[in-house]
Design a protein around this motif. Sequence first.
Motif, mmCIF file in Angstrom:
data_model
loop_
_atom_site.group_PDB
_atom_site.id
_atom_site.type_symbol
_atom_site.label_atom_id
_atom_site.label_comp_id
_atom_site.label_asym_id
_atom_site.label_seq_id
_atom_site.Cartn_x
_atom_site.Cartn_y
_atom_site.Cartn_z
ATOM 1 N N THR A 53 0.962 -1.093 -0.059
ATOM 2 C CA THR A 53 -0.018 0.167 -0.107
ATOM 3 C C THR A 53 1.018 1.147 -0.046
ATOM 4 O OG1 THR A 53 -1.600 -1.309 1.133
ATOM 5 C CG2 THR A 53 -1.835 1.357 1.399
ATOM 6 N N ALA A 66 -3.399 3.923 -2.429
ATOM 7 C CA ALA A 66 -3.359 2.892 -3.418
ATOM 8 C C ALA A 66 -2.999 1.437 -2.480
ATOM 9 C CB ALA A 66 -3.069 3.010 -4.647
ATOM 10 N N VAL A 90 -7.896 2.579 -5.111
ATOM 11 C CA VAL A 90 -6.704 3.461 -5.547
ATOM 12 C C VAL A 90 -7.832 5.032 -5.281
ATOM 13 C CG1 VAL A 90 -5.899 4.924 -7.531
ATOM 14 C CG2 VAL A 90 -5.846 2.363 -7.320
ATOM 15 N N TYR A 91 -7.380 5.987 -4.307
ATOM 16 C CA TYR A 91 -8.084 6.881 -4.188
ATOM 17 C C TYR A 91 -7.259 8.237 -3.726
ATOM 18 C CZ TYR A 91 -10.812 10.002 -0.651
ATOM 19 O OH TYR A 91 -11.156 10.850 0.104
ATOM 20 N N GLY A 102 -3.275 9.725 -8.892
ATOM 21 C CA GLY A 102 -3.730 8.192 -8.913
ATOM 22 C C GLY A 102 -2.758 7.692 -10.076
ATOM 23 N N VAL A 106 -0.420 4.413 -9.312
ATOM 24 C CA VAL A 106 -0.579 3.019 -10.045
ATOM 25 C C VAL A 106 0.550 2.413 -10.693
ATOM 26 C CG1 VAL A 106 -1.739 2.069 -11.778
ATOM 27 C CG2 VAL A 106 -3.043 3.266 -9.972
#
Length: 149
Positions: A53, A66, A90-91, A102, A106
């Motif tokens: 994370t 995320a 994913v925030y 984001g 990612v």
Amino acid sequence: MTIRKTNQNDIGTLMQIRLEMLRIVNGLDENAPFDKTLLECSREYFLKGEQTTVFAMDGDKIAGCASLSYINVMPTFDHPTGKRAHLMNVYTRSEFRRRGVGKMMVEYLIEEAKSRGVTEISLDATQMGHPLYKSLGFNDNGEGMNLSL
């Protein structure tokens, strides 16, 4: 903006931001309660789960988070390591959206997955997130089926 992996010392913040994200995604009131099992299992997952994370940090402020959950299955011809992953949670907080936060998270997790020998990453996308994942090379996959137990 920097991306950093979380650790056990981040558990309070991880739980806070996860619940914040769940409330928003599910259209709940900011004080909506959560089931005790969900809370306990989420905490356990962050502490002991096979996952990575990350937080996106803008100085000392958390802009987003995320997670990538690792899954080991029997190796196949297309996936000889049997190592797969599922991207989730994913925030990006509203004040940091539309700035590539984001995407940065990612991309970081994709590289992390590659370094672990992962051969496939799956995800469940919201309508808002769909363009981001397409831009990073994710494809729609209508082949799968599942059984909820």
